[in-house]
Design a protein around this motif. Structure first.
Motif, PDB file in Angstrom:
ATOM      1  N   ASP A  56      17.917  -2.239   6.565  1.00 36.96           N
ATOM      2  CA  ASP A  56      18.148  -0.935   5.942  1.00 36.96           C
ATOM      3  C   ASP A  56      16.930  -0.045   6.185  1.00 36.96           C
ATOM      4  O   ASP A  56      15.803  -0.396   5.812  1.00 36.96           O
ATOM      5  N   ALA A  57      17.166   1.119   6.787  1.00 37.90           N
ATOM      6  CA  ALA A  57      16.063   2.044   7.085  1.00 37.90           C
ATOM      7  C   ALA A  57      15.414   2.578   5.824  1.00 37.90           C
ATOM      8  O   ALA A  57      14.219   2.900   5.817  1.00 37.90           O
ATOM      9  N   ARG A  58      16.204   2.674   4.730  1.00 41.39           N
ATOM     10  CA  ARG A  58      15.642   3.241   3.506  1.00 41.39           C
ATOM     11  C   ARG A  58      14.493   2.397   2.954  1.00 41.39           C
ATOM     12  O   ARG A  58      13.535   2.920   2.383  1.00 41.39           O
ATOM     13  N   LEU A  59      14.582   1.083   3.145  1.00 43.22           N
ATOM     14  CA  LEU A  59      13.513   0.205   2.684  1.00 43.22           C
ATOM     15  C   LEU A  59      12.205   0.519   3.396  1.00 43.22           C
ATOM     16  O   LEU A  59      11.145   0.631   2.769  1.00 43.22           O
ATOM     17  N   TRP A  60      12.292   0.722   4.703  1.00 41.68           N
ATOM     18  CA  TRP A  60      11.077   1.035   5.465  1.00 41.68           C
ATOM     19  C   TRP A  60      10.541   2.423   5.113  1.00 41.68           C
ATOM     20  O   TRP A  60       9.328   2.628   5.043  1.00 41.68           O
ATOM     21  N   LEU A  61      11.450   3.351   4.887  1.00 43.12           N
ATOM     22  CA  LEU A  61      10.995   4.692   4.504  1.00 43.12           C
ATOM     23  C   LEU A  61      10.261   4.666   3.160  1.00 43.12           C
ATOM     24  O   LEU A  61       9.251   5.355   2.969  1.00 43.12           O
ATOM     25  N   LEU A  62      10.776   3.846   2.219  1.00 46.04           N
ATOM     26  CA  LEU A  62      10.092   3.714   0.935  1.00 46.04           C
ATOM     27  C   LEU A  62       8.711   3.095   1.105  1.00 46.04           C
ATOM     28  O   LEU A  62       7.719   3.562   0.528  1.00 46.04           O
ATOM     29  N   LEU A  63       8.631   2.037   1.909  1.00 38.57           N
ATOM     30  CA  LEU A  63       7.338   1.376   2.122  1.00 38.57           C
ATOM     31  C   LEU A  63       6.341   2.322   2.781  1.00 38.57           C
ATOM     32  O   LEU A  63       5.166   2.379   2.395  1.00 38.57           O
ATOM     33  N   ILE A  64       6.819   3.074   3.759  1.00 41.96           N
ATOM     34  CA  ILE A  64       5.928   4.022   4.434  1.00 41.96           C
ATOM     35  C   ILE A  64       5.477   5.106   3.467  1.00 41.96           C
ATOM     36  O   ILE A  64       4.318   5.530   3.466  1.00 41.96           O
ATOM     37  N   GLY A  65       6.408   5.563   2.620  1.00 45.51           N
ATOM     38  CA  GLY A  65       6.049   6.586   1.640  1.00 45.51           C
ATOM     39  C   GLY A  65       4.979   6.111   0.670  1.00 45.51           C
ATOM     40  O   GLY A  65       3.991   6.810   0.402  1.00 45.51           O
ATOM     41  N   ALA A  71      -2.758   5.832   0.845  1.00 42.39           N
ATOM     42  CA  ALA A  71      -3.790   6.290   1.778  1.00 42.39           C
ATOM     43  C   ALA A  71      -4.303   7.671   1.394  1.00 42.39           C
ATOM     44  O   ALA A  71      -5.503   7.955   1.482  1.00 42.39           O
ATOM     45  N   GLY A  72      -3.392   8.534   0.956  1.00 44.50           N
ATOM     46  CA  GLY A  72      -3.813   9.872   0.539  1.00 44.50           C
ATOM     47  C   GLY A  72      -4.718   9.824  -0.675  1.00 44.50           C
ATOM     48  O   GLY A  72      -5.720  10.543  -0.749  1.00 44.50           O
ATOM     49  N   TYR A  73      -4.382   8.955  -1.633  1.00 49.64           N
ATOM     50  CA  TYR A  73      -5.213   8.837  -2.828  1.00 49.64           C
ATOM     51  C   TYR A  73      -6.604   8.310  -2.476  1.00 49.64           C
ATOM     52  O   TYR A  73      -7.622   8.799  -2.987  1.00 49.64           O
ATOM     53  N   ARG A  74      -6.651   7.299  -1.580  1.00 53.37           N
ATOM     54  CA  ARG A  74      -7.950   6.761  -1.157  1.00 53.37           C
ATOM     55  C   ARG A  74      -8.762   7.827  -0.431  1.00 53.37           C
ATOM     56  O   ARG A  74      -9.987   7.893  -0.577  1.00 53.37           O
ATOM     57  N   ARG A  75      -8.080   8.664   0.328  1.00 55.20           N
ATOM     58  CA  ARG A  75      -8.803   9.724   1.038  1.00 55.20           C
ATOM     59  C   ARG A  75      -9.393  10.727   0.048  1.00 55.20           C
ATOM     60  O   ARG A  75     -10.515  11.199   0.230  1.00 55.20           O
ATOM     61  N   ILE A  76      -8.617  11.056  -0.994  1.00 61.00           N
ATOM     62  CA  ILE A  76      -9.136  11.964  -2.026  1.00 61.00           C
ATOM     63  C   ILE A  76     -10.358  11.363  -2.694  1.00 61.00           C
ATOM     64  O   ILE A  76     -11.366  12.039  -2.921  1.00 61.00           O
ATOM     65  N   LEU A  77     -10.288  10.051  -3.004  1.00 67.00           N
ATOM     66  CA  LEU A  77     -11.433   9.395  -3.633  1.00 67.00           C
ATOM     67  C   LEU A  77     -12.653   9.411  -2.724  1.00 67.00           C
ATOM     68  O   LEU A  77     -13.785   9.610  -3.189  1.00 67.00           O
ATOM     69  N   ARG A  78     -12.445   9.199  -1.433  1.00 66.27           N
ATOM     70  CA  ARG A  78     -13.579   9.236  -0.498  1.00 66.27           C
ATOM     71  C   ARG A  78     -14.199  10.619  -0.464  1.00 66.27           C
ATOM     72  O   ARG A  78     -15.426  10.772  -0.402  1.00 66.27           O
ATOM     73  N   ARG A  79     -13.348  11.654  -0.469  1.00 65.99           N
ATOM     74  CA  ARG A  79     -13.881  13.017  -0.459  1.00 65.99           C
ATOM     75  C   ARG A  79     -14.643  13.319  -1.738  1.00 65.99           C
ATOM     76  O   ARG A  79     -15.707  13.947  -1.725  1.00 65.99           O
ATOM     77  N   LEU A  80     -14.093  12.842  -2.871  1.00 66.55           N
ATOM     78  CA  LEU A  80     -14.797  13.044  -4.129  1.00 66.55           C
ATOM     79  C   LEU A  80     -16.126  12.315  -4.130  1.00 66.55           C
ATOM     80  O   LEU A  80     -17.132  12.833  -4.625  1.00 66.55           O
ATOM     81  N   ARG A  81     -16.147  11.116  -3.578  1.00 66.48           N
ATOM     82  CA  ARG A  81     -17.392  10.358  -3.527  1.00 66.48           C
ATOM     83  C   ARG A  81     -18.411  11.072  -2.653  1.00 66.48           C
ATOM     84  O   ARG A  81     -19.594  11.139  -2.987  1.00 66.48           O
TER      85      ARG A  81
END
Length: 350
Positions: A56-65, A71-81
């Motif tokens: 099911d493609a939806r499973l992969w789309l959820l995992l990628i999301g 990854a976006g949250y970690r990037r924000i934390l790196r920028r804040l640091r």
């Protein structure tokens, strides 16, 4: 799915072994996942290749999301640091206290740091700030908890009372198991459990004229959560002499009031607005008149908000204004207040 995840791991491992840049490894994994999703969409249901790659493609789309969000949250934390550990931040010291944030602290205060009005600079100010809270009761309880949660570096607590069972209806910092314990020690336990990165200084004593000046000299800001006029006037006089901003609130039954008294910066002091204590019986205490449990939570939280704004410089504080909150009828009013020229505490000398 296991086959695809194994291939992802193989791509990453081989790329690492060959010294391939991280971006190239992610590109290769992206191509693989895109191919898997295309296969899920184009191949008929039940096809062996489709079943082997998840079905099911939806499973992969959820995992990628989810992976993209992480990854976006970690990037924000790196920028804040990076912002918090800039050269200016590392070089800046106040009273010998380091203002470098750990990774854990950055994650803890991330919601502050992404606020435009606070940011890394404001959070550093909170970390190096010293706030004295007088009274660990109904108003002091939420104020103390939110100051500690916000990352105020040093919090002093003054109170000579012990926890009583009747306090627990509204004084949320205390616990049933702490009945009979000095309130400052009960509060200290709660704050240390809430945020181990703050320093808590308990003063198990009544504030007196003899100690008020020396105590306030050690702090940047004072919060008055007491419930009697004599102590309020004492706190006001000492804060005015020390030039320290004073956040003061009071509650009774269903109503509360709050203001920032700061004569050192053009605002009135408490005695400008209340030159005399009311006659006996006109302003009964909570023990005499009662108080709805959540009311001190509202006013105490507002005290913490005013403290955070005063420390960080965010927004417009209540200097020169008084907020009156009526919980029973869900009304809030703001009234302007001015210094009084003949005030014996902060008025012009004659």
């Amino acid at each position: 799915m296991i086959v695809v995840l194994s291939m992802v791991a193989a791509i990453w491992g081989i790329g690492w072994a060959l010294g391939a840049p991280v971006i190239q490894r992610w590109v290769m994994i992206g191509v693989l996942l895109a191919a898997v999703i295309v296969a899920q969409l184009l191949l008929p249901e039940g096809h062996p290749l489709r079943q082997a790659t998840g079905g099911d493609a939806r499973l992969w789309l959820l995992l990628i999301g989810f992976a993209a969000m992480g990854a976006g949250y970690r990037r924000i934390l790196r920028r804040l640091r990076a912002r918090s550990l800039s050269k200016e931040a590392v070089d800046e010291k106040q009273n010998g206290q380091s203002i470098e944030f750990t990774e854990t602290e950055i994650n803890r205060y991330a919601r502050h740091m992404i606020l435009r009005e606070v940011g890394g600079v404001g959070q550093r100010r909170l970390k190096t700030a010293k706030v004295l809270v007088i009274g660990a009761g109904g108003l002091g309880s939420p104020a103390l908890m939110y100051l500690a949660a916000a990352g105020v570096g040093t919090i002093g607590i003054v109170d000579d009372d012990v926890v009583d069972g009747s306090n627990l209806q509204r004084q949320i910092i205390h616990r049933d198991g702490h009945i009979g314990m000095p309130k400052v020690h009960s509060a200290e336990i709660a704050l240390r459990e809430l945020n181990p990165f703050v320093t808590v200084r308990p003063y198990n004593r009544r504030l007196t004229e003899e100690i008020a000046d020396g105590l306030m000299a050690e702090y940047d800001l004072v919060l008055d959560g007491t419930d009697n006029f004599g102590t309020r006037y004492l706190i006001n006089r000492a804060a005015a002499r020390a030039g320290k901003p004073l956040v003061s609130a009071a509650i009774s039954q269903w109503e509360g009031q709050i203001s920032l008294f700061d004569p050192a910066h053009g605002g009135p002091c408490y005695e400008c607005i209340f030159p005399e204590a009311p006659a006996d019986g006109l302003a009964p205490t909570c023990a005499e008149a009662g108080v709805v449990g959540p009311l001190p939570g509202v006013l105490g939280s507002l005290m913490a908000v005013e403290a955070v704004k005063a420390i960080t410089g965010a927004g417009e504080c209540l200097r020169g204004r008084m907020m009156i909150y009526d919980a029973l009828y869900a009304e809030t009013r703001l009234m302007k207040i001015k210094p009084r020229a003949d005030c014996p505490v902060c008025g012009s000398p004659h």
